[in-house]
Design a protein around this motif. Sequence first.
Motif, PDB file in Angstrom:
ATOM      1  N   VAL A 120       0.842  -1.203   0.000  1.00 14.27           N
ATOM      2  CA  VAL A 120       0.000   0.000   0.000  1.00 14.27           C
ATOM      3  C   VAL A 120       0.876   1.252   0.000  1.00 14.27           C
ATOM      4  CG1 VAL A 120      -1.697   1.344   1.295  1.00 14.27           C
ATOM      5  CG2 VAL A 120      -1.946  -1.139   1.115  1.00 14.27           C
ATOM      6  N   ALA A 121       1.924   1.250   0.811  1.00 14.58           N
ATOM      7  CA  ALA A 121       2.826   2.403   0.855  1.00 14.58           C
ATOM      8  C   ALA A 121       3.467   2.635  -0.511  1.00 14.58           C
ATOM      9  CB  ALA A 121       3.905   2.185   1.918  1.00 14.58           C
ATOM     10  N   MET A 127       1.615   6.888  -6.786  1.00 13.83           N
ATOM     11  CA  MET A 127       0.651   7.922  -7.171  1.00 13.83           C
ATOM     12  C   MET A 127       1.306   9.299  -7.222  1.00 13.83           C
ATOM     13  SD  MET A 127      -2.700   6.870  -4.937  1.00 13.83           S
ATOM     14  CE  MET A 127      -3.768   5.482  -5.391  1.00 13.83           C
ATOM     15  N   ARG A 128       2.324   9.498  -6.384  1.00 16.78           N
ATOM     16  CA  ARG A 128       2.999  10.795  -6.323  1.00 16.78           C
ATOM     17  C   ARG A 128       4.214  10.865  -7.235  1.00 16.78           C
ATOM     18  NH1 ARG A 128       3.939  11.333  -0.005  1.00 16.78           N
ATOM     19  NH2 ARG A 128       3.398   9.134   0.083  1.00 16.78           N
ATOM     20  N   LEU A 129       4.652   9.702  -7.717  1.00 17.87           N
ATOM     21  CA  LEU A 129       5.847   9.645  -8.556  1.00 17.87           C
ATOM     22  C   LEU A 129       5.510   9.008  -9.895  1.00 17.87           C
ATOM     23  CD1 LEU A 129       8.210   8.298  -5.748  1.00 17.87           C
ATOM     24  CD2 LEU A 129       8.307  10.614  -6.712  1.00 17.87           C
ATOM     25  N   PRO A 130       4.720   9.681 -10.721  1.00 17.34           N
ATOM     26  CA  PRO A 130       4.318   9.094 -11.999  1.00 17.34           C
ATOM     27  C   PRO A 130       5.527   8.749 -12.867  1.00 17.34           C
ATOM     28  CG  PRO A 130       3.886  11.455 -11.960  1.00 17.34           C
ATOM     29  CD  PRO A 130       4.241  11.065 -10.570  1.00 17.34           C
ATOM     30  N   GLY A 131       5.469   7.569 -13.457  1.00 22.89           N
ATOM     31  CA  GLY A 131       6.568   7.127 -14.302  1.00 22.89           C
ATOM     32  C   GLY A 131       7.655   6.384 -13.563  1.00 22.89           C
ATOM     33  N   GLU A 132       7.617   6.416 -12.231  1.00 23.71           N
ATOM     34  CA  GLU A 132       8.620   5.716 -11.430  1.00 23.71           C
ATOM     35  C   GLU A 132       8.129   4.307 -11.107  1.00 23.71           C
ATOM     36  OE1 GLU A 132      11.553   6.688 -10.056  1.00 23.71           O
ATOM     37  OE2 GLU A 132      11.611   8.868 -10.310  1.00 23.71           O
ATOM     38  N   ASP A 133       9.012   3.346 -11.176  1.00 15.26           N
ATOM     39  CA  ASP A 133       8.683   1.978 -10.795  1.00 15.26           C
ATOM     40  C   ASP A 133       9.034   1.801  -9.320  1.00 15.26           C
ATOM     41  OD1 ASP A 133       8.192  -0.690 -10.501  1.00 15.26           O
ATOM     42  OD2 ASP A 133       9.722  -1.369 -11.921  1.00 15.26           O
ATOM     43  N   THR A 134       8.016   1.725  -8.470  1.00 16.68           N
ATOM     44  CA  THR A 134       8.240   1.614  -7.022  1.00 16.68           C
ATOM     45  C   THR A 134       8.124   0.171  -6.531  1.00 16.68           C
ATOM     46  OG1 THR A 134       5.886   1.975  -6.528  1.00 16.68           O
ATOM     47  CG2 THR A 134       7.300   3.927  -6.695  1.00 16.68           C
ATOM     48  N   THR A 135       7.979  -0.771  -7.449  1.00 17.49           N
ATOM     49  CA  THR A 135       7.662  -2.152  -7.090  1.00 17.49           C
ATOM     50  C   THR A 135       8.646  -2.766  -6.104  1.00 17.49           C
ATOM     51  OG1 THR A 135       6.704  -2.443  -9.290  1.00 17.49           O
ATOM     52  CG2 THR A 135       7.157  -4.443  -8.018  1.00 17.49           C
ATOM     53  N   ASN A 136       9.936  -2.523  -6.312  1.00 12.12           N
ATOM     54  CA  ASN A 136      10.938  -3.191  -5.495  1.00 12.12           C
ATOM     55  C   ASN A 136      11.717  -2.237  -4.587  1.00 12.12           C
ATOM     56  OD1 ASN A 136      10.498  -5.846  -6.653  1.00 12.12           O
ATOM     57  ND2 ASN A 136      11.474  -5.043  -8.512  1.00 12.12           N
ATOM     58  N   THR A 138      12.661  -0.029  -1.330  1.00 17.04           N
ATOM     59  CA  THR A 138      12.458  -0.075   0.112  1.00 17.04           C
ATOM     60  C   THR A 138      11.817   1.233   0.577  1.00 17.04           C
ATOM     61  OG1 THR A 138      14.611   0.916   0.625  1.00 17.04           O
ATOM     62  CG2 THR A 138      14.535  -1.484   0.322  1.00 17.04           C
ATOM     63  N   MET A 139      11.347   1.255   1.817  1.00 17.06           N
ATOM     64  CA  MET A 139      10.756   2.478   2.351  1.00 17.06           C
ATOM     65  C   MET A 139      11.791   3.594   2.413  1.00 17.06           C
ATOM     66  SD  MET A 139       7.557   2.161   2.782  1.00 17.06           S
ATOM     67  CE  MET A 139       7.253   3.634   3.759  1.00 17.06           C
ATOM     68  N   GLN A 140      13.029   3.260   2.733  1.00 16.31           N
ATOM     69  CA  GLN A 140      14.075   4.279   2.776  1.00 16.31           C
ATOM     70  C   GLN A 140      14.293   4.895   1.402  1.00 16.31           C
ATOM     71  OE1 GLN A 140      17.842   2.859   4.240  1.00 16.31           O
ATOM     72  NE2 GLN A 140      18.822   4.860   4.154  1.00 16.31           N
ATOM     73  N   GLN A 141      14.299   4.058   0.356  1.00 14.96           N
ATOM     74  CA  GLN A 141      14.463   4.574  -1.003  1.00 14.96           C
ATOM     75  C   GLN A 141      13.259   5.418  -1.410  1.00 14.96           C
ATOM     76  OE1 GLN A 141      15.030   0.679  -2.762  1.00 14.96           O
ATOM     77  NE2 GLN A 141      17.213   1.054  -3.127  1.00 14.96           N
ATOM     78  N   LEU A 142      12.068   4.987  -1.020  1.00 10.89           N
ATOM     79  CA  LEU A 142      10.858   5.731  -1.358  1.00 10.89           C
ATOM     80  C   LEU A 142      10.848   7.091  -0.670  1.00 10.89           C
ATOM     81  CD1 LEU A 142       8.292   2.803  -1.128  1.00 10.89           C
ATOM     82  CD2 LEU A 142       8.888   4.061  -3.200  1.00 10.89           C
ATOM     83  N   ARG A 143      11.251   7.117   0.600  1.00 14.87           N
ATOM     84  CA  ARG A 143      11.307   8.400   1.316  1.00 14.87           C
ATOM     85  C   ARG A 143      12.303   9.343   0.653  1.00 14.87           C
ATOM     86  NH1 ARG A 143      10.830   5.016   5.962  1.00 14.87           N
ATOM     87  NH2 ARG A 143      13.111   4.995   6.205  1.00 14.87           N
ATOM     88  N   GLY A 144      13.411   8.795   0.193  1.00 11.24           N
ATOM     89  CA  GLY A 144      14.411   9.624  -0.477  1.00 11.24           C
ATOM     90  C   GLY A 144      13.874  10.235  -1.756  1.00 11.24           C
ATOM     91  N   LYS A 145      13.200   9.425  -2.566  1.00  8.51           N
ATOM     92  CA  LYS A 145      12.628   9.929  -3.810  1.00  8.51           C
ATOM     93  C   LYS A 145      11.540  10.956  -3.540  1.00  8.51           C
ATOM     94  CE  LYS A 145      13.559   6.078  -6.952  1.00  8.51           C
ATOM     95  NZ  LYS A 145      14.174   6.928  -7.997  1.00  8.51           N
ATOM     96  N   GLU A 146      10.716  10.708  -2.519  1.00 10.99           N
ATOM     97  CA  GLU A 146       9.648  11.649  -2.181  1.00 10.99           C
ATOM     98  C   GLU A 146      10.226  12.964  -1.673  1.00 10.99           C
ATOM     99  OE1 GLU A 146       5.854  13.338  -1.112  1.00 10.99           O
ATOM    100  OE2 GLU A 146       6.733  12.106  -2.706  1.00 10.99           O
ATOM    101  N   GLY A 147      11.284  12.889  -0.861  1.00  9.79           N
ATOM    102  CA  GLY A 147      11.915  14.106  -0.368  1.00  9.79           C
ATOM    103  C   GLY A 147      12.462  14.957  -1.501  1.00  9.79           C
ATOM    104  N   VAL A 212       2.210   5.010   5.707  1.00  9.10           N
ATOM    105  CA  VAL A 212       3.499   5.693   5.675  1.00  9.10           C
ATOM    106  C   VAL A 212       3.721   6.408   7.010  1.00  9.10           C
ATOM    107  CG1 VAL A 212       4.878   7.481   4.555  1.00  9.10           C
ATOM    108  CG2 VAL A 212       3.446   5.957   3.169  1.00  9.10           C
ATOM    109  N   HIS A 213       2.742   7.204   7.421  1.00  8.24           N
ATOM    110  CA  HIS A 213       2.795   7.827   8.743  1.00  8.24           C
ATOM    111  C   HIS A 213       2.301   6.819   9.784  1.00  8.24           C
ATOM    112  CE1 HIS A 213       2.627  11.340   6.030  1.00  8.24           C
ATOM    113  NE2 HIS A 213       3.305  11.958   6.978  1.00  8.24           N
ATOM    114  N   THR A 214       2.755   6.985  11.001  1.00  8.84           N
ATOM    115  CA  THR A 214       2.350   6.047  12.042  1.00  8.84           C
ATOM    116  C   THR A 214       2.415   6.714  13.407  1.00  8.84           C
ATOM    117  OG1 THR A 214       2.729   3.798  12.911  1.00  8.84           O
ATOM    118  CG2 THR A 214       4.675   5.118  12.439  1.00  8.84           C
ATOM    119  N   GLY A 215       1.668   6.152  14.369  1.00  5.96           N
ATOM    120  CA  GLY A 215       1.763   6.607  15.745  1.00  5.96           C
ATOM    121  C   GLY A 215       0.930   7.819  16.088  1.00  5.96           C
ATOM    122  N   HIS A 216       0.147   8.343  15.149  1.00  8.46           N
ATOM    123  CA  HIS A 216      -0.651   9.539  15.398  1.00  8.46           C
ATOM    124  C   HIS A 216      -2.102   9.237  15.081  1.00  8.46           C
ATOM    125  CE1 HIS A 216      -2.174  13.690  14.935  1.00  8.46           C
ATOM    126  NE2 HIS A 216      -1.151  14.048  15.695  1.00  8.46           N
TER     127      HIS A 216
END
Length: 317
Positions: A120-121, A127-136, A138-147, A212-216
Amino acid sequence: MTIPGVPPSELPDLTRAEDRISFLYLERSVIHRDSNAITATDDKGIVHIPAASIGVLLLGPGTSITHQAVALLADHGATAVWVGERGVRYYAHGRSLAASSRLLTAQAAAVSHRDRRLAVARTMYAMRLPGEDTTNLTMQQLRGKEGARVRRTYREHAARTGIAWNQRQYDREDFASGDPVNQALSAAHACLYGVVHAVIVALGAAPGLGFVHTGHERAFVYDVADLYKAEITIPVAFDVAASDSTDIAADTRRAVRNHVHDGAILTRCVRDIRTLLLQPQPTTPIDDVEDSLGLWDDNGLEVAAGRNYGDYEDVDF
């Protein structure tokens, strides 16, 4: 014995979440009820607002609301948010428009399973990174790309509007401490959070079960709102900050309202939440599912409620 009070509305009679006004802001007025309408009274007169048409009602400074008005909002699945002088504090929500807990169950199941939560993450980031393949990734890599995407978005709008941009910096307890663009960003995001929270509650999902967010308590609200910031609230905030506004918060609210006035954000938000939580997507909308109540069984099946499962004969309650 007749139960006192006005009987609650039937769910099929209520306006669907995606067909409602995204949000309505009121301040310095008395909120009351007249039949099935919310009334707002100030020194200029009285305005009638159909309760069933509201997604979220933002109650600003100087407002007071009656018991009857709150009961009407809750009965019609509208969310009430009490708003501070410069920001939003979320205190209450109304009745869910969903007759089934299927969406909530799917959300809880997905967030509780590592691989499904990661899936799901990844979909959210895709959805925010059109054209990017997020299939494989990690969350750390995804956070980096989103940042990197967010920083690029800020720079682009700063260049477009001619605003000097350093970084996103704000104090939750001191709205005025930020520069104009950071004030506008805070105000715009607050409006978006209110709208998204209203949709999540209306669909019967849990605002606190984020992927993605947690604890709140609003973790899932922040998850979903992040899907739209680059398109809606960030450009709006830079436009307001570049306009030499003398009231950043009020002008930002109006600008966000104008940007989403056609209701498209509600339709998209409903669709995106269902897409994220229900795969494959059901052909029958969640709020059209027949109201049913069952008992959970550890064999994975559901058994009928309203029956006595003791050793003796079944008895209906």
